[in-house]
Design a protein around this motif. Structure first.
Motif, PDB file in Angstrom:
ATOM      1  N   GLY A  16       0.787  -1.216   0.000  1.00 25.76           N
ATOM      2  CA  GLY A  16       0.000   0.000   0.000  1.00 25.76           C
ATOM      3  C   GLY A  16       0.823   1.271   0.000  1.00 25.76           C
ATOM      4  N   VAL A  17       2.075   1.185   0.456  1.00 30.30           N
ATOM      5  CA  VAL A  17       2.947   2.368   0.485  1.00 30.30           C
ATOM      6  C   VAL A  17       3.853   2.335  -0.739  1.00 30.30           C
ATOM      7  N   THR A  93      -5.116   0.439  -2.944  1.00 30.81           N
ATOM      8  CA  THR A  93      -5.554  -0.543  -1.952  1.00 30.81           C
ATOM      9  C   THR A  93      -5.853   0.119  -0.613  1.00 30.81           C
ATOM     10  N   ILE A  94      -5.311   1.310  -0.398  1.00 33.94           N
ATOM     11  CA  ILE A  94      -5.556   2.033   0.844  1.00 33.94           C
ATOM     12  C   ILE A  94      -6.752   2.965   0.691  1.00 33.94           C
ATOM     13  N   LEU A  95      -6.798   3.704  -0.409  1.00 34.36           N
ATOM     14  CA  LEU A  95      -7.912   4.606  -0.691  1.00 34.36           C
ATOM     15  C   LEU A  95      -8.329   4.398  -2.142  1.00 34.36           C
ATOM     16  N   GLY A  96      -9.595   4.121  -2.369  1.00 36.26           N
ATOM     17  CA  GLY A  96     -10.072   3.855  -3.721  1.00 36.26           C
ATOM     18  C   GLY A  96     -10.312   5.121  -4.520  1.00 36.26           C
ATOM     19  N   GLY A 142      -5.616   4.682   7.172  1.00 40.25           N
ATOM     20  CA  GLY A 142      -6.564   4.592   6.064  1.00 40.25           C
ATOM     21  C   GLY A 142      -8.003   4.661   6.534  1.00 40.25           C
ATOM     22  N   GLU A 143      -8.296   3.989   7.629  1.00 40.85           N
ATOM     23  CA  GLU A 143      -9.652   4.027   8.174  1.00 40.85           C
ATOM     24  C   GLU A 143     -10.039   5.442   8.578  1.00 40.85           C
ATOM     25  N   ARG A 144      -9.099   6.156   9.196  1.00 37.53           N
ATOM     26  CA  ARG A 144      -9.387   7.527   9.634  1.00 37.53           C
ATOM     27  C   ARG A 144      -9.620   8.444   8.436  1.00 37.53           C
TER      28      ARG A 144
END
Length: 269
Positions: A16-17, A93-96, A142-144
């Protein structure tokens, strides 16, 4: 004579990074450009002004800036002494891509908890061997971010967090030495990575990466008392190298592995 820019960049082994980028610029101004990845930016000193979608924005010290992929933006110092920044480039994959629109509308996020979590993530990404911790912190970041960009969904059926936590602990116990990536654990347990981290921490009062390192240090203690050298113990118990072992061992035991292993002599009083 203008000061030379200070730049550090690397790609960690964390899904993801795409890139970590730290820089100190005094005069350099970015022209309009785009990135394929999401740009998660914090400015630690000075300030940046930038244009995004024909609107001007800034970076107050308490702000986390999130610039979406494929949207042109620029950037230049907003203070005489320039700016010092830390950037994470994150893939889809972290933010669509469905979140690009909301990010364009509000790229500056004033959220002290998010800023603190981003700083913690930068710290751990610079430490090889702590990838599980980095993945755990990344999933919470990512959730935040998603809570800022997307309205909360309606509450679904209650989930058995105890079962989720127990299944993850079993996986960690099975793979103390080789470890397990958070994404793989989430697939095996059939839970979202953020839910997995929260359920485990809530059930046991310790984060998954802390639990795994505690198990490894316990094994290291036994091997050191059997006479193995710290470098050999590090590779045997799953640490990246001796320095990685030493950092976690000293944190949990209070002394270095070398001092611990040499602290007992048969017959000595």
């Amino acid at each position: 004579m203008a000061a030379q820019p200070e730049v550090t960049a690397w790609r960690p082994h964390v899904p993801g990074v795409v890139e970590v980028f730290h820089a100190h610029f005094t005069e350099y101004a970015y022209p309009m450009h785009v990135h394929e990845a999401w740009t998660l930016l914090v400015v630690d000193d000075g300030a940046v002004r930038y244009d995004l979608d024909r609107h001007e924005y800034g970076t107050p010290h308490d702000t986390v800036s999130l610039l979406p992929p494929h949207v042109p933006h620029n950037g230049s110092p907003a203070t005489p002494h320039g700016f010092r920044k830390r950037v994470l480039y994150l893939d889809a994959t972290i933010l669509g891509t469905d979140l690009i629109g909301p990010a364009v509308d509000g790229p500056g996020l004033r959220d002290p908890l998010l800023r603190r979590r981003v700083g913690q993530l930068h710290t751990v990404l610079a430490r090889p061997g702590d990838e599980l911790e980095a993945e755990s912190r990344l999933t919470l970041v990512g959730e935040r971010l998603r809570t800022h960009l997307r309205p909360r969904p309606a509450a679904g059926p209650a989930r058995d967090d105890g079962t989720v936590a127990r299944r993850l602990r079993e996986l960690l116990d099975e793979r103390v030495t080789e470890g397990i990536a958070l994404g793989e654990a989430a697939r095996l347990v059939q839970a979202h990575p953020a839910h997995l981290v929260r359920a485990f921490s809530g059930a046991y009062g310790i984060a998954p990466h802390q639990y795994l390192m505690s198990r490894r240090v316990d094994r290291a203690r036994r091997l050191l008392l059997e006479g193995l050298r710290p470098a050999e113990v590090a590779t045997t118990t799953g640490f990246y190298d001796q320095a990685h072992l030493t950092r976690h061992f000293r944190r949990l035991v209070g002394v270095t592995p070398g001092r611990y292993g040499g602290s007992f002599r048969p017959g000595a009083r």
